[in-house]
Design an enzyme around this catalytic site. Structure first.
Site, PDB file in Angstrom:
ATOM      1  CG  HIS A 189      -1.887  -1.089   1.345  1.00 40.86           C
ATOM      2  ND1 HIS A 189      -1.902  -1.976   2.381  1.00 40.86           N
ATOM      3  CD2 HIS A 189      -2.899  -1.461   0.519  1.00 40.86           C
ATOM      4  CE1 HIS A 189      -2.893  -2.851   2.212  1.00 40.86           C
ATOM      5  NE2 HIS A 189      -3.505  -2.563   1.086  1.00 40.86           N
ATOM      6  CE  LYS A 238     -11.241  -8.211   1.899  1.00 43.18           C
ATOM      7  NZ  LYS A 238      -9.857  -7.846   1.629  1.00 43.18           N
ATOM      8  NE  ARG A 251      -2.249  -7.046  -4.733  1.00 43.61           N
ATOM      9  CZ  ARG A 251      -2.983  -7.731  -3.902  1.00 43.61           C
ATOM     10  NH1 ARG A 251      -2.432  -8.249  -2.824  1.00 43.61           N
ATOM     11  NH2 ARG A 251      -4.272  -7.903  -4.124  1.00 43.61           N
ATOM     12  CB  SER A 293      -3.681  -7.313   4.502  1.00 41.29           C
ATOM     13  OG  SER A 293      -3.380  -6.035   4.019  1.00 41.29           O
TER      14      SER A 293
HETATM   15  N1  COA Z   1      -0.184  -3.723  -2.472  1.00 40.46           N
HETATM   16  C1  COA Z   1      -0.343  -4.841  -1.767  1.00 40.46           C
HETATM   17  N2  COA Z   1      -1.546  -5.347  -1.436  1.00 40.46           N
HETATM   18  C2  COA Z   1      -2.621  -4.665  -1.830  1.00 40.46           C
HETATM   19  C3  COA Z   1      -2.541  -3.493  -2.570  1.00 40.46           C
HETATM   20  C4  COA Z   1      -1.255  -3.022  -2.889  1.00 40.46           C
HETATM   21  N3  COA Z   1      -1.087  -1.921  -3.596  1.00 40.46           N
HETATM   22  N4  COA Z   1      -3.780  -3.059  -2.835  1.00 40.46           N
HETATM   23  C5  COA Z   1      -4.619  -3.948  -2.282  1.00 40.46           C
HETATM   24  N5  COA Z   1      -3.925  -4.911  -1.676  1.00 40.46           N
HETATM   25  C6  COA Z   1      -4.465  -6.097  -1.011  1.00 40.46           C
HETATM   26  C7  COA Z   1      -5.002  -5.851   0.349  1.00 40.46           C
HETATM   27  O1  COA Z   1      -3.995  -5.998   1.323  1.00 40.46           O
HETATM   28  C8  COA Z   1      -6.052  -6.928   0.458  1.00 40.46           C
HETATM   29  O2  COA Z   1      -5.415  -8.133   0.784  1.00 40.46           O
HETATM   30  P1  COA Z   1      -6.193  -9.323   1.525  1.00 40.46           P
HETATM   31  O3  COA Z   1      -7.382  -9.666   0.682  1.00 40.46           O
HETATM   32  O4  COA Z   1      -5.154 -10.360   1.554  1.00 40.46           O
HETATM   33  O5  COA Z   1      -6.555  -8.779   2.853  1.00 40.46           O
HETATM   34  C9  COA Z   1      -6.567  -7.096  -0.971  1.00 40.46           C
HETATM   35  O6  COA Z   1      -5.567  -6.508  -1.788  1.00 40.46           O
HETATM   36  C10 COA Z   1      -7.874  -6.404  -1.210  1.00 40.46           C
HETATM   37  O7  COA Z   1      -7.784  -5.082  -0.735  1.00 40.46           O
HETATM   38  P2  COA Z   1      -8.962  -4.346  -0.013  1.00 40.46           P
HETATM   39  O8  COA Z   1      -8.459  -3.052   0.474  1.00 40.46           O
HETATM   40  O9  COA Z   1      -9.645  -5.225   0.974  1.00 40.46           O
HETATM   41  O10 COA Z   1      -9.826  -4.002  -1.283  1.00 40.46           O
HETATM   42  P3  COA Z   1     -11.202  -4.496  -1.825  1.00 40.46           P
HETATM   43  O11 COA Z   1     -10.976  -4.900  -3.214  1.00 40.46           O
HETATM   44  O12 COA Z   1     -11.918  -5.436  -0.924  1.00 40.46           O
HETATM   45  O13 COA Z   1     -11.998  -3.097  -1.850  1.00 40.46           O
HETATM   46  C11 COA Z   1     -12.915  -1.075  -1.050  1.00 40.46           C
HETATM   47  C12 COA Z   1     -12.056  -2.296  -0.719  1.00 40.46           C
HETATM   48  C13 COA Z   1     -13.002  -0.240   0.213  1.00 40.46           C
HETATM   49  C14 COA Z   1     -12.247  -0.244  -2.136  1.00 40.46           C
HETATM   50  C15 COA Z   1     -14.309  -1.549  -1.556  1.00 40.46           C
HETATM   51  O14 COA Z   1     -14.810  -2.512  -0.665  1.00 40.46           O
HETATM   52  C16 COA Z   1     -15.295  -0.398  -1.652  1.00 40.46           C
HETATM   53  O15 COA Z   1     -15.292   0.353  -2.609  1.00 40.46           O
HETATM   54  N6  COA Z   1     -16.146  -0.245  -0.615  1.00 40.46           N
HETATM   55  C17 COA Z   1     -17.106   0.844  -0.518  1.00 40.46           C
HETATM   56  C18 COA Z   1     -18.524   0.398  -0.855  1.00 40.46           C
HETATM   57  C19 COA Z   1     -18.798   0.580  -2.322  1.00 40.46           C
HETATM   58  O16 COA Z   1     -18.727   1.662  -2.874  1.00 40.46           O
HETATM   59  N7  COA Z   1     -19.128  -0.537  -2.973  1.00 40.46           N
HETATM   60  C20 COA Z   1     -19.399  -0.570  -4.385  1.00 40.46           C
HETATM   61  C21 COA Z   1     -18.142  -0.599  -5.182  1.00 40.46           C
HETATM   62  S1  COA Z   1     -18.460  -0.784  -6.895  1.00 40.46           S
END
Ligand code: COA
Length: 167
Positions: free
Chosen positions: A24, A48, A97, A135
C-alpha cells in the site's frame, strides 16, 4: 504556454488496510508525487472480517504515512464514490499487483464510473518487490511466527505480533 492555474487534483486511495503494508505504501508514496493531495481512505466495512478495528487501521495508516506531507488519512462508510466526492477528490487511485487484480477491480471501476462519471479511477502498477504482498498472507505468516519485516513497516510488524500472540 500555461494560460491558467489549475488546482492540483485530490486522489482518494481506498482500502481495508487490515493492516497497511509496504505494498500500500508503495502506491501511496508514488501517488503523493503525482497528485496534490492523497487521501488514504480506510473503509469502515468492506464486507470482510477485520483483525484490526477501524480506529487502529486509521492510526496505523497515520503512523506509517507521517513522513508524507501531502497524505491525509480518513475513514469512510457507504459508497466509495460518494465519500470520494465529499472529500473533493476527482481521482480514485488503486494499485495493481498482477493481472488477477484487474479482473477484481474492473467491475468495481465500471460501476463506480456509472455512479459518478466525473471521478476517474487511475491504476498504478505495484513495484516489482510488492507484487506478492497481501494483508491476509502477512497475517497468516505472522500468526505462525514467521518474519514479516520485509512486507510491513516496523510499527505494523510490532502491532501484528502483539495481536497475533508472537510478540
Ligand atoms: N499492495 C499490496 N496489497 C494490496 C494493494 C497493494 N497496492 N492493494 C490492495 N492490496 C491487497 C489488500 O492488502 C487486500 O489483501 P487481503 O485480501 O489479503 O486482505 C486485498 O488486496 C484487497 O484489498 P482491499 O483493500 O480489501 O480491497 P477491496 O478490493 O476489498 O476493496 C474497497 C475495498 C473499500 C475499495 C471496496 O470494498 C469499496 O469500494 N467499498 C465501498 C462500498 C462501495 O462503494 N461498494 C461498491 C463498489 S463498486
Amino acid at each position: 504556454m500555461v494560460t491558467h492555474m489549475q488546482t492540483p487534483p485530490i486522489a482518494y486511495c481506498p482500502g481495508s488496510f487490515d493492516p497497511i503494508t509496504n505494498g500500500h505504501l508503495d502506491i501511496i508514496s508514488r501517488a503523493s508525487r503525482v497528485f496534490g493531495t492523497v487521501i488514504v481512505a480506510v473503509a469502515e466495512s468492506a464486507q470482510k472480517e477485520f483483525l484490526f478495528a477501524l480506529e487502529e487501521r486509521v492510526e496505523l495508516c497515520r503512523t506509517v504515512c507521517a513522513h508524507l506531507p501531502n497524505v491525509e488519512v480518513q475513514s469512510f462508510s457507504g459508497l466509495l464514490v460518494e465519500a470520494a466526492s465529499q472529500a473533493g477528490a476527482s481521482v480514485i487511485i488503486k494499485g495493481l499487483r498482477q493481472a488477477l487484480d484487474l479482473s477484481h477491480e474492473g467491475p468495481m471501476t465500471y460501476m463506480n464510473r456509472s455512479l459518478r462519471p466525473e471521478i476517474e479511477t487511475v491504476f498504478m502498477l505495484s513495484s516489482p518487490e510488492c507484487t506478492y504482498i497481501s494483508s491476509s498472507l502477512i497475517k497468516w505468516v505472522c500468526s505462525m511466527g514467521g518474519e514479516i519485516e520485509a512486507q510491513v513497516p516496523a510499527a505494523v510488524a510490532q502491532r501484528l505480533r502483539e495481536r497475533l500472540g508472537k510478540a
